[in-house]
Design a protein around this motif. Structure first.
Motif, PDB file in Angstrom:
ATOM      1  N   GLN A 164      28.805  30.185  35.537  1.00  9.84           N
ATOM      2  CA  GLN A 164      29.629  30.445  37.080  1.00  9.84           C
ATOM      3  C   GLN A 164      29.870  32.168  37.218  1.00  9.84           C
ATOM      4  OE1 GLN A 164      31.894  27.069  36.632  1.00  9.84           O
ATOM      5  NE2 GLN A 164      32.288  27.129  39.138  1.00  9.84           N
ATOM      6  N   ARG A 165      30.078  32.817  37.627  1.00  9.98           N
ATOM      7  CA  ARG A 165      30.166  34.360  38.005  1.00  9.98           C
ATOM      8  C   ARG A 165      31.718  34.092  38.676  1.00  9.98           C
ATOM      9  NH1 ARG A 165      25.993  37.959  38.980  1.00  9.98           N
ATOM     10  NH2 ARG A 165      25.572  36.840  40.686  1.00  9.98           N
ATOM     11  N   PHE A 166      32.774  35.348  38.367  1.00 11.16           N
ATOM     12  CA  PHE A 166      33.402  35.940  39.324  1.00 11.16           C
ATOM     13  C   PHE A 166      32.614  36.977  40.027  1.00 11.16           C
ATOM     14  CE2 PHE A 166      37.237  34.153  36.430  1.00 11.16           C
ATOM     15  CZ  PHE A 166      37.456  33.575  37.300  1.00 11.16           C
ATOM     16  N   SER A 167      33.385  36.987  41.828  1.00 10.46           N
ATOM     17  CA  SER A 167      32.414  37.976  42.290  1.00 10.46           C
ATOM     18  C   SER A 167      33.730  38.564  43.379  1.00 10.46           C
ATOM     19  CB  SER A 167      31.883  36.908  43.207  1.00 10.46           C
ATOM     20  OG  SER A 167      32.504  36.643  44.225  1.00 10.46           O
ATOM     21  N   ALA A 168      33.931  39.690  43.480  1.00 10.13           N
ATOM     22  CA  ALA A 168      34.083  40.754  44.254  1.00 10.13           C
ATOM     23  C   ALA A 168      33.385  41.267  45.520  1.00 10.13           C
ATOM     24  CB  ALA A 168      34.336  41.914  42.638  1.00 10.13           C
ATOM     25  N   ALA A 169      34.298  41.148  46.228  1.00 13.83           N
ATOM     26  CA  ALA A 169      34.460  41.504  47.779  1.00 13.83           C
ATOM     27  C   ALA A 169      35.263  41.945  48.738  1.00 13.83           C
ATOM     28  CB  ALA A 169      33.609  39.877  48.444  1.00 13.83           C
ATOM     29  N   ALA A 170      34.647  42.557  49.884  1.00 16.75           N
ATOM     30  CA  ALA A 170      35.691  42.442  50.466  1.00 16.75           C
ATOM     31  C   ALA A 170      34.867  43.228  52.407  1.00 16.75           C
ATOM     32  CB  ALA A 170      36.151  44.085  50.668  1.00 16.75           C
ATOM     33  N   SER A 171      36.010  42.894  53.127  1.00 18.00           N
ATOM     34  CA  SER A 171      34.818  43.016  54.389  1.00 18.00           C
ATOM     35  C   SER A 171      34.491  44.259  54.468  1.00 18.00           C
ATOM     36  CB  SER A 171      36.040  42.705  55.717  1.00 18.00           C
ATOM     37  OG  SER A 171      36.794  43.375  56.024  1.00 18.00           O
ATOM     38  N   PRO A 172      33.101  44.470  55.374  1.00 14.11           N
ATOM     39  CA  PRO A 172      32.159  45.243  55.856  1.00 14.11           C
ATOM     40  C   PRO A 172      33.313  46.214  56.292  1.00 14.11           C
ATOM     41  CG  PRO A 172      31.509  43.457  56.201  1.00 14.11           C
ATOM     42  CD  PRO A 172      31.909  43.125  56.039  1.00 14.11           C
ATOM     43  N   ALA A 173      34.548  46.416  57.105  1.00  9.22           N
ATOM     44  CA  ALA A 173      35.429  47.277  58.200  1.00  9.22           C
ATOM     45  C   ALA A 173      36.400  47.704  56.600  1.00  9.22           C
ATOM     46  CB  ALA A 173      35.816  46.116  58.991  1.00  9.22           C
ATOM     47  N   ALA A 237      41.136  38.190  52.877  1.00  9.04           N
ATOM     48  CA  ALA A 237      39.624  39.086  52.741  1.00  9.04           C
ATOM     49  C   ALA A 237      38.659  39.414  53.720  1.00  9.04           C
ATOM     50  CB  ALA A 237      39.356  38.972  51.667  1.00  9.04           C
ATOM     51  N   ILE A 238      38.491  38.245  54.589  1.00  9.59           N
ATOM     52  CA  ILE A 238      37.497  37.876  55.616  1.00  9.59           C
ATOM     53  C   ILE A 238      37.655  39.312  56.784  1.00  9.59           C
ATOM     54  CG2 ILE A 238      36.707  37.002  57.555  1.00  9.59           C
ATOM     55  CD1 ILE A 238      36.550  34.790  55.323  1.00  9.59           C
ATOM     56  N   ILE A 243      40.238  43.582  48.627  1.00  9.72           N
ATOM     57  CA  ILE A 243      39.310  43.222  47.928  1.00  9.72           C
ATOM     58  C   ILE A 243      39.970  41.245  46.975  1.00  9.72           C
ATOM     59  CG2 ILE A 243      38.659  43.811  46.323  1.00  9.72           C
ATOM     60  CD1 ILE A 243      38.700  46.741  46.595  1.00  9.72           C
ATOM     61  N   ILE A 244      39.249  40.886  46.940  1.00  9.59           N
ATOM     62  CA  ILE A 244      39.045  39.689  46.620  1.00  9.59           C
ATOM     63  C   ILE A 244      37.821  39.751  45.793  1.00  9.59           C
ATOM     64  CG2 ILE A 244      37.552  38.281  48.316  1.00  9.59           C
ATOM     65  CD1 ILE A 244      40.130  36.031  47.651  1.00  9.59           C
ATOM     66  N   ALA A 256      27.167  35.820  52.282  1.00  3.84           N
ATOM     67  CA  ALA A 256      26.374  35.304  53.202  1.00  3.84           C
ATOM     68  C   ALA A 256      25.689  35.563  54.857  1.00  3.84           C
ATOM     69  CB  ALA A 256      25.568  34.151  53.194  1.00  3.84           C
ATOM     70  N   SER A 257      26.725  34.868  55.529  1.00  4.22           N
ATOM     71  CA  SER A 257      26.927  35.235  56.421  1.00  4.22           C
ATOM     72  C   SER A 257      27.795  36.385  57.324  1.00  4.22           C
ATOM     73  CB  SER A 257      28.182  34.438  57.434  1.00  4.22           C
ATOM     74  OG  SER A 257      29.394  34.109  56.927  1.00  4.22           O
ATOM     75  N   GLY A 258      27.925  37.543  55.797  1.00  2.00           N
ATOM     76  CA  GLY A 258      28.171  38.660  56.494  1.00  2.00           C
ATOM     77  C   GLY A 258      29.826  38.432  56.630  1.00  2.00           C
ATOM     78  N   GLN A 259      30.431  37.662  56.338  1.00  5.99           N
ATOM     79  CA  GLN A 259      31.756  38.416  56.166  1.00  5.99           C
ATOM     80  C   GLN A 259      31.918  39.160  55.103  1.00  5.99           C
ATOM     81  OE1 GLN A 259      32.837  34.023  56.872  1.00  5.99           O
ATOM     82  NE2 GLN A 259      33.933  34.369  58.684  1.00  5.99           N
ATOM     83  N   LEU A 260      31.988  38.732  53.958  1.00  3.02           N
ATOM     84  CA  LEU A 260      32.254  39.489  53.546  1.00  3.02           C
ATOM     85  C   LEU A 260      31.188  40.725  52.403  1.00  3.02           C
ATOM     86  CD1 LEU A 260      34.367  36.835  51.322  1.00  3.02           C
ATOM     87  CD2 LEU A 260      35.062  39.021  52.616  1.00  3.02           C
ATOM     88  N   GLU A 261      31.199  41.439  52.530  1.00  5.20           N
ATOM     89  CA  GLU A 261      30.784  42.758  51.277  1.00  5.20           C
ATOM     90  C   GLU A 261      30.519  42.616  50.118  1.00  5.20           C
ATOM     91  OE1 GLU A 261      28.920  46.954  51.537  1.00  5.20           O
ATOM     92  OE2 GLU A 261      29.445  45.856  52.773  1.00  5.20           O
ATOM     93  N   ALA A 262      29.558  42.025  49.464  1.00  6.48           N
ATOM     94  CA  ALA A 262      29.426  42.075  47.631  1.00  6.48           C
ATOM     95  C   ALA A 262      30.051  43.448  46.850  1.00  6.48           C
ATOM     96  CB  ALA A 262      28.502  41.478  47.321  1.00  6.48           C
TER      97      ALA A 262
END
Length: 302
Positions: A164-173, A237-238, A243-244, A256-262
Motif C-alpha cells: 500500500q502507499r500513502f498519497s499526497a493530494a490537494a484540490s486544483p484550486a 481537502a476537496i 493538502i492531505i 480520479a474524478s479530478g476533485q483532488l490532484e496528486a
C-alpha cells in the motif's frame, strides 16, 4: 450439587482475567454483572472463592482448588460445543474482529459480502478503532493489524493488498493559489490537514525516494482524529482547505474524478499490507476457522 453453568463460567473468566473489569473487557460483559454472578456462585457453594479489595481480586485457596479442576472441564465443554459445527452444512456462530478503521474501509469491503454469502449462519461483528488495542478486547476472536503492530505469540496471515502507499493530494484550486510542491520539505510552507491518533500522537508525514527517507513536521488549519473523522479531512481537502496525506486507495476516487490532484508522487511512501492475526494457543472457533480458510483462498487467487 447442581449449579448454573453460567455462574461457573463467570468464576472462570474472573479468575483468568484477575479482576472483574478486565474480565468484562475480555468477554464483552460488564463488571457489575460478573460480580453478581460470582457472588451468587459463592452463595450456592457456601464458600468464598475470591479475596476482594478496592484494588485487587485474588483467588482464595478454595477458589484456586476449584479453578484447577474447573478450567480443564470448561475447555472441554467449549470444545464439545464448537465440535457441533462440524455437523452443520455450514459453520454457524458469531465472529468478532478488531480492526483499524482503514481496514474496515479499504480491506474488508472486498471480502465481507462474499464471506457472508458463503456462510449465512455466521454473524460477523466488526470493532473498528483508530487506537491499537489488544486483539481480544471486547471479546474479539481475531484482529487485523499492520506488521509493526503485531503482538507476540500470534499467528499472522496476509489479508488484502500486500503493498500500500500513502498519497499526497490537494484540490486544483488550492494548488493554483499556493503552488505545487516538488519536494516534501516544501510542505512546511503549506496548509496541511493532519490526523491525530486516540493515543494523542500526531505523526509526521514520512516520504521515501530512491532510498532517501524524509520525515516532515507539517502544520495546518485542521486536525482530525484518525479513524471516523478522516472523511472530514478529505472533504476539506476537496473544498480547498489544504493538502492531505492518506492511504492511496482512500483518495483515489477523488483523484480520479479530478476533485483532488496528486502531488509529490515520486516520494509517496510504500509499506507492506495488513495481516489477519489470532492466538493459536486458544481453541479456534468454527466461524474464525472459516474466515481464516476464506482469506487464504482469497490470497491464492491474487
Amino acid at each position: 450439587m447442581s449449579m448454573d453453568i453460567a455462574l461457573l463460567h463467570a468464576v472462570v473468566e474472573v479468575a483468568k482475567a484477575g479482576g472483574f473489569r478486565e474480565a468484562a473487557r475480555v468477554t464483552g460483559s460488564n463488571a457489575s454483572r460478573l460480580s453478581d454472578a460470582v457472588r451468587r456462585a459463592e452463595q450456592q457453594l457456601g464458600i468464598r472463592l475470591f479475596h476482594r479489595t478496592t484494588r485487587t481480586v485474588v483467588l482464595t485457596e478454595a477458589g484456586r482448588a476449584l479453578i484447577d479442576r474447573l478450567l480443564p472441564a470448561m475447555n472441554e465443554v467449549d470444545a464439545a460445543l464448537d465440535a457441533l459445527n462440524r455437523y452443520r452444512n455450514t459453520p454457524g456462530g458469531t465472529l468478532r474482529l478488531n480492526v483499524p478503521v482503514s481496514a474496515a474501509r479499504l480491506v474488508l469491503p472486498a471480502l465481507v459480502p462474499e464471506f457472508l454469502r458463503r456462510y449465512p449462519d455466521i454473524q460477523l461483528e466488526i470493532v473498528a478503532e483508530s487506537n491499537v488495542q489488544d486483539v481480544f478486547r471486547d471479546g474479539c476472536d481475531a484482529g487485523i493489524r499492520y506488521d509493526e503492530r503485531l503482538e507476540q505469540d500470534v499467528v499472522a496471515i496476509p489479508i488484502g493488498p500486500r503493498i500500500q502507499r500513502f498519497s499526497a493530494a490537494a484540490s486544483p484550486a488550492y494548488l493554483d493559489v499556493h503552488g505545487r510542491p516538488t519536494h516534501p520539505c516544501e510542505l512546511m510552507q503549506h496548509r496541511c490537514l493532519r490526523g491525530r491518533f486516540a493515543s494523542g500522537v500526531m505523526p509526521p508525514w514520512e516520504f521515501e525516494r530512491e532510498g532517501e527517507s524524509l520525515s516532515v513536521e507539517v502544520k495546518g488549519p485542521l486536525v482530525v482524529s484518525v479513524g471516523g473523522a478522516v472523511d472530514l479531512a478529505v472533504g476539506a481537502a476537496i473544498a480547498g482547505a489544504g493538502i492531505i496525506y492518506l492511504f492511496e486507495e482512500w483518495l483515489q476516487p477523488a483523484i480520479a474524478s479530478g476533485q483532488l490532484e496528486a502531488i509529490l508522487q515520486p516520494w509517496w511512501l510504500s509499506f507492506s499490507g495488513p495481516y489477519l492475526y489470532y492466538n493459536d494457543r486458544r481453541l479456534i472457533p468454527a466461524p474464525l476457522q472459516a474466515f481464516i480458510d476464506f482469506v487464504r483462498e482469497a490470497n491464492r487467487a491474487l
